[in-house]
Design a protein around this motif. Structure first.
Motif, PDB file in Angstrom:
ATOM      1  N   LEU A  12      58.073 -19.111 -30.559  1.00  0.00           N
ATOM      2  CA  LEU A  12      59.506 -19.110 -30.833  1.00  0.00           C
ATOM      3  C   LEU A  12      59.924 -18.059 -30.778  1.00  0.00           C
ATOM      4  O   LEU A  12      61.596 -18.528 -30.934  1.00  0.00           O
ATOM      5  CB  LEU A  12      59.450 -20.659 -31.577  1.00  0.00           C
ATOM      6  N   ALA A  46      68.083 -20.162 -26.362  1.00  0.00           N
ATOM      7  CA  ALA A  46      67.262 -19.276 -26.217  1.00  0.00           C
ATOM      8  C   ALA A  46      67.763 -18.106 -25.471  1.00  0.00           C
ATOM      9  O   ALA A  46      67.446 -17.107 -24.681  1.00  0.00           O
ATOM     10  CB  ALA A  46      66.904 -19.934 -25.306  1.00  0.00           C
ATOM     11  N   GLU A  80      63.067 -17.670 -28.510  1.00  0.00           N
ATOM     12  CA  GLU A  80      63.214 -18.888 -28.120  1.00  0.00           C
ATOM     13  C   GLU A  80      65.339 -19.197 -28.616  1.00  0.00           C
ATOM     14  O   GLU A  80      65.392 -19.906 -29.026  1.00  0.00           O
ATOM     15  CB  GLU A  80      62.916 -19.669 -27.924  1.00  0.00           C
ATOM     16  N   ALA A 104      64.252 -25.857 -27.813  1.00  0.00           N
ATOM     17  CA  ALA A 104      62.837 -24.691 -27.690  1.00  0.00           C
ATOM     18  C   ALA A 104      62.166 -24.757 -27.945  1.00  0.00           C
ATOM     19  O   ALA A 104      60.522 -24.896 -27.351  1.00  0.00           O
ATOM     20  CB  ALA A 104      63.744 -23.500 -28.652  1.00  0.00           C
ATOM     21  N   ARG A 147      59.915 -27.163 -24.950  1.00  0.00           N
ATOM     22  CA  ARG A 147      59.515 -26.219 -24.536  1.00  0.00           C
ATOM     23  C   ARG A 147      57.996 -25.391 -24.364  1.00  0.00           C
ATOM     24  O   ARG A 147      56.989 -25.372 -23.417  1.00  0.00           O
ATOM     25  CB  ARG A 147      60.810 -25.341 -23.676  1.00  0.00           C
ATOM     26  N   VAL A 148      57.991 -24.557 -25.011  1.00  0.00           N
ATOM     27  CA  VAL A 148      57.311 -24.214 -26.143  1.00  0.00           C
ATOM     28  C   VAL A 148      56.094 -24.687 -25.620  1.00  0.00           C
ATOM     29  O   VAL A 148      54.722 -24.484 -25.642  1.00  0.00           O
ATOM     30  CB  VAL A 148      57.603 -23.207 -27.019  1.00  0.00           C
TER      31      VAL A 148
END
Length: 436
Positions: free
Chosen positions: A73, A83, A76, A137, A140-141
């Motif tokens: 992250l 990000a 991000e 973020a 997503r990660v």
């Protein structure tokens, strides 16, 4: 612009391997940061390599995968930049940042043009000190990590590695996969990521190397600016761990026509006086050269595998001699038998003078090829620091390889290779191979 910086990364130090040695300066910044520097002003470009010792081994109990997710992250978003804005700012500077999470270190690689040095430093500083950890973020990660973990369930190599680590290291951090499990990663919170960052990214565990168009004074100013605001101390490093896996074979059933084997035993420390003899011996047995004993016996003579190799695995907290190969289920048993026989042979008889000479020629001749760019040289230097090697190691390394004698090699072979301790973890459906 990004194509330009990658071209510079390749071209700047193309001529360095031809030099008698690389001129490394040891620099200490006003704030007390130690760094190794190679100045190269022919092109306006600098590569910076940073390591924070500890890595994913610093995951807190029940939080496996926190350091890995946190590192994922760092690009991000930071400070006022989300990000997308962070990525656009980095691209506009033609800068390259990459972050990695490994068992023993968090890594930071940065490359930037001289004209954008200050702005790139400011942006990287924000990533290291003001990560946003936005919910979007994180989700997503986290999803990317979960996808990776799901894929590993059907990867025989991953299964072999996780089985090996669990059996060898138990409840030590080395005993589990550094990215965590689906369950542990799913439960991580923003607070867990902030705790992981304060544990792993701190001033008391920094190693730095730089190569390129920058002076010692300029680098000192850059680093003190870059690391300003980091915590003074991180979490305590884990204790050393004994390698507890004994000799034998472990079979993990898996439906595949080709089995995967990981094998090894207890190893030798990097600072052991016998290390270079062990290094040369490993090259003879199963090193990178196609002339190794295992390549000849397992692949060329019998056609049991496409490739087999061994290496000295010197982690911060444990040392092993490791190897790996794949073979058809019907031939895995024979391949294992050949590897065991060669392990016993080198332990009992050592190596020949021709093998010693060939290994030394290969190891000394291939070494300069590693110095093929700013980033690679910086990476080598920062690794040297973490391993406690002296600043003149690059100049003396080949001499130490050539100093290994046949008598020394035979003595060390008898010391370090133990066929009774050799263990195989086999994933697949190997015919005639059973767990014992």
């Amino acid at each position: 612009m990004m194509r330009l910086i990658y071209a510079l990364a390749t071209l700047v130090i193309v001529t360095l391997p031809a030099r008698a040695e690389i001129a490394i300066q040891e620099v200490t910044t006003p704030a007390g940061i130690n760094v190794w520097l190679v100045e190269e002003h022919s092109l306006p470009f600098t590569a910076l390599e940073i390591r924070f010792r500890g890595g994913t081994s610093l995951d807190r109990p029940g939080k496996r995968g926190a350091v890995n997710l946190m590192v994922g992250l760092l690009e991000e978003g930071s400070g006022d930049l989300d990000a997308r804005a962070f990525a656009e700012a980095r691209e506009s500077l033609a800068a390259s940042f990459s972050f990695g999470a490994y068992d023993d270190a968090v890594t930071v690689s940065a490359q930037f043009l001289t004209e954008n040095r200050d702005a790139a430093t400011t942006l990287l500083h924000a990533a290291l000190t003001e990560p946003r950890f936005d919910d979007a973020a994180i989700d997503r990660v986290r999803g990317q990590v979960m996808s990776h973990l799901t894929a590993r369930v059907t990867d025989p190599n991953a299964i072999a590695g996780e089985t090996w680590d669990s059996m060898a290291y138990g409840d030590h951090p080395y005993g589990t996969y550094r990215s965590g499990t689906p369950e542990s990663v799913a439960s991580l919170t923003r607070d867990d990521l902030e705790a992981a960052m304060s544990d792993a990214i701190a001033l008391d565990r920094i190693y730095v190397a730089a190569v390129g168009d920058i002076s010692a004074d300029e680098l000192s100013q850059l680093l003190d600016t870059l690391f300003d605001g980091l915590p003074a101390k991180g979490a305590p490093l884990p204790d050393l761990v004994d390698f507890t896996l004994k000799g034998g074979t472990t079979v993990v059933p898996f439906d595949t026509p080709q089995s995967v084997a990981m094998f090894g035993q207890d190893g030798i420390a990097r600072d052991d006086p016998d290390f270079f003899a062990a290094f040369v011996l490993n090259e003879v047995l199963g090193g990178r050269s196609s002339n190794s004993r295992l390549m000849k016996e397992v692949r060329e003579k019998r056609g049991l595998t496409y490739g087999v190799g061994t290496y000295l695995a010197d982690a911060d907290l444990s040392e092993t001699i490791m190897g790996h190969f794949s073979s058809q289920n019907g031939s895995m048993g024979e391949a294992i038998g050949v590897v065991r026989a060669e392990w016993a042979k080198i332990a009992e008889n050592g190596i020949t003078q021709d093998e010693l000479t060939a290994a030394q020629t290969y190891l000394t001749g291939s070494y300069p090829l590693r110095f093929d760019g700013n980033a690679n040289i910086a990476n080598i230097m920062v690794s040297m620091q973490m391993e406690g090697l002296p600043v003149d190691y690059i100049a003396t390394r080949n001499d130490q390889v050539m100093a290994v004698t046949l008598d020394e090699a035979k003595r060390v072979a008898a010391r370090i290779f133990d066929p009774e301790a050799l263990h195989f973890v086999v994933v697949g459906q190997p015919e005639g191979v059973v767990s014992n």
